[in-house]
Design a protein around this motif. Structure first.
Motif, short mmCIF file in Angstrom:
data_model
loop_
_atom_site.label_atom_id
_atom_site.label_comp_id
_atom_site.label_asym_id
_atom_site.label_seq_id
_atom_site.Cartn_x
_atom_site.Cartn_y
_atom_site.Cartn_z
N ARG A 1 0.83 -1.21 0.00
CA ARG A 1 0.00 0.00 0.00
C ARG A 1 0.86 1.25 0.00
O ARG A 1 0.60 2.21 -0.73
CB ARG A 1 -0.91 -0.03 1.22
N PHE A 2 1.94 1.26 0.81
CA PHE A 2 2.85 2.40 0.82
C PHE A 2 3.53 2.58 -0.54
O PHE A 2 3.75 3.71 -0.99
CB PHE A 2 3.92 2.22 1.90
N ALA A 3 3.87 1.47 -1.18
CA ALA A 3 4.52 1.56 -2.49
C ALA A 3 3.58 2.15 -3.53
O ALA A 3 4.00 2.92 -4.40
CB ALA A 3 5.00 0.18 -2.93
N ILE A 4 2.31 1.79 -3.47
CA ILE A 4 1.33 2.36 -4.41
C ILE A 4 1.24 3.87 -4.23
O ILE A 4 1.10 4.62 -5.21
CB ILE A 4 -0.05 1.70 -4.20
N ASP A 5 1.38 4.32 -2.98
CA ASP A 5 1.37 5.77 -2.70
C ASP A 5 2.74 6.42 -2.90
O ASP A 5 2.91 7.60 -2.60
CB ASP A 5 0.92 6.01 -1.24
N GLU A 6 3.72 5.62 -3.38
CA GLU A 6 5.09 6.08 -3.61
C GLU A 6 5.76 6.59 -2.33
O GLU A 6 6.62 7.45 -2.37
CB GLU A 6 5.14 7.17 -4.69
N LEU B 1 6.73 -6.31 -5.96
CA LEU B 1 5.86 -5.21 -6.39
C LEU B 1 6.48 -3.85 -6.05
O LEU B 1 6.37 -2.90 -6.83
CB LEU B 1 4.49 -5.35 -5.73
N ILE B 2 7.10 -3.75 -4.88
CA ILE B 2 7.74 -2.49 -4.50
C ILE B 2 8.81 -2.12 -5.50
O ILE B 2 8.88 -0.98 -5.99
CB ILE B 2 8.31 -2.60 -3.07
N LEU B 3 9.66 -3.07 -5.83
CA LEU B 3 10.75 -2.80 -6.76
C LEU B 3 10.24 -2.52 -8.17
O LEU B 3 10.80 -1.69 -8.88
CB LEU B 3 11.72 -3.99 -6.79
N PHE B 4 9.16 -3.18 -8.56
CA PHE B 4 8.60 -2.92 -9.88
C PHE B 4 8.04 -1.51 -9.96
O PHE B 4 8.27 -0.78 -10.93
CB PHE B 4 7.51 -3.94 -10.22
N LEU B 5 7.29 -1.11 -8.93
CA LEU B 5 6.71 0.23 -8.94
C LEU B 5 7.78 1.31 -8.80
O LEU B 5 7.62 2.41 -9.33
CB LEU B 5 5.69 0.35 -7.80
N TRP B 6 8.87 0.99 -8.12
CA TRP B 6 9.93 1.97 -7.87
C TRP B 6 10.87 2.12 -9.07
O TRP B 6 11.27 3.22 -9.40
CB TRP B 6 10.72 1.55 -6.64
N SER B 7 11.20 1.03 -9.75
CA SER B 7 12.23 1.10 -10.79
C SER B 7 11.97 0.20 -11.99
O SER B 7 12.11 0.63 -13.13
CB SER B 7 13.60 0.74 -10.18
N LEU B 8 11.58 -1.05 -11.75
CA LEU B 8 11.56 -2.05 -12.81
C LEU B 8 10.53 -1.77 -13.90
O LEU B 8 10.67 -2.27 -15.02
CB LEU B 8 11.31 -3.45 -12.22
N ASN B 9 9.49 -0.98 -13.58
CA ASN B 9 8.46 -0.73 -14.60
C ASN B 9 8.98 0.10 -15.76
O ASN B 9 8.35 0.15 -16.82
CB ASN B 9 7.23 -0.05 -13.97
N ASP B 10 10.16 0.73 -15.61
CA ASP B 10 10.73 1.46 -16.74
C ASP B 10 11.23 0.52 -17.83
O ASP B 10 11.44 0.94 -18.97
CB ASP B 10 11.90 2.33 -16.25
N LEU B 11 11.42 -0.75 -17.48
CA LEU B 11 11.77 -1.76 -18.49
C LEU B 11 10.58 -2.65 -18.84
O LEU B 11 10.74 -3.63 -19.56
CB LEU B 11 12.92 -2.64 -17.99
N SER B 12 9.43 -2.30 -18.31
CA SER B 12 8.15 -2.99 -18.51
C SER B 12 8.29 -4.51 -18.57
O SER B 12 8.21 -5.17 -17.55
CB SER B 12 7.43 -2.44 -19.75
N ARG B 13 8.55 -5.09 -19.74
CA ARG B 13 8.55 -6.54 -19.87
C ARG B 13 9.64 -7.21 -19.06
O ARG B 13 9.38 -8.09 -18.23
CB ARG B 13 8.69 -6.94 -21.34
#
Length: 262
Positions: A43-48, A99-111
């Motif tokens: 939940r905290f990660a979703i709120d950044e 999920l925390i790491l994906f929302l924080w950084s990994l989503n910039d590489l999407s796949r």
């Protein structure tokens, strides 16, 4: 993790009739609190709110270390507690950090970033399943020598979140680089399911002449957590990584000694 022993049929019948005592419920309540801490981290990660997300995972780690010890202290081990503990660990130290790491950084590489996050969470679940499957096995070379097989779930979560700690302290974008974190998270996932021997803290027996120094070091580490938490968390991760080669060398020596005796 909670090392549980299944209750016999007579004990289970008594529990069904009279209900569980508060003493027996306490370890499971602590495990449930660790599960809530892992969910709250998401939940905290979703709120950044990255700092509170990381802290929530570390709180889950502390609670995970307490539930098993309290269960053994109160003689309240159960198969239910072991299964609940594994489910809580899979969420708090597998899915939540991914999920925390994906929302924080990994989503910039999407796949590729998402594949790395999936690999981390799946490898954590596989590591826990392997641990549970071996609970009743007599032939466990690592365990009999005082070692673990692969990196335990709480330690792996702490290692995976180390780049966030360094970024929170320094603000350097290199620690948030998606390619670096994709490789880092995938590597931790491999360490989860590896067959390498890793140190078990419960099996460490310091010699008398260094115990007082060790107590002082623990006190200083606690002070560091209060004053400089991100540097301290990062330093603990670095120490754990540095001890991995030592564990391999020490277990290799024990393995050779066993082979010589046999």
């Amino acid at each position: 993790m909670t090392l549980a022993q299944p209750l016999d049929d007579d004990t289970e019948g008594v529990e069904e009739k009279s209900g569980l005592s508060l003493r027996a419920m306490l370890p499971n309540a602590i495990t449930a609190a660790a599960l809530c801490s892992g969910l709250t981290a998401i939940r905290f990660a979703i709120d950044e709110n990255w700092s509170f997300a990381v802290l929530a995972i570390f709180v889950a780690g502390i609670l995970d270390g307490l539930d098993g010890r309290i269960a053994r202290l109160l003689n309240a081990q159960s198969r239910f507690g072991a299964e609940l503990d594994s489910l809580a660990d899979a969420l708090s130290f597998g899915m939540a950090p991914a999920l925390i790491l994906f929302l924080w950084s990994l989503n910039d590489l999407s796949r590729f970033g998402w594949f790395a996050a999936l690999a981390f969470a799946i490898c954590c679940a596989l590591r826990l399943a392997r641990f549970n499957a071996r609970l009743d096995m007599d032939d466990q070379p690592h365990k009999s020598a005082g070692f673990l097989t692969g990196v335990p779930a709480p330690a792996g979560a702490g290692l995976a979140l180390t780049p966030i700690c360094l970024w929170l302290e320094t603000g350097l974008d290199i620690f948030r680089d998606p390619l670096f974190n994709t490789i880092w998270v995938a590597t931790i996932g491999v360490l989860f399911i590896s067959n390498m021997a890793t140190l078990s803290w419960t099996a460490i027996r310091p010699q008398r002449d260094i115990r007082i120094w060790l107590i002082a070091l623990v006190a200083l580490a606690f002070a560091g957590l209060l004053l400089e938490p991100w540097w301290t968390f990062s330093a603990l991760s670095a120490v754990y990584l540095a001890l991995m080669p030592y564990a391999l060398l020490r277990y290799g020596k024990i393995k050779r000694a066993r082979a010589a005796r046999s």
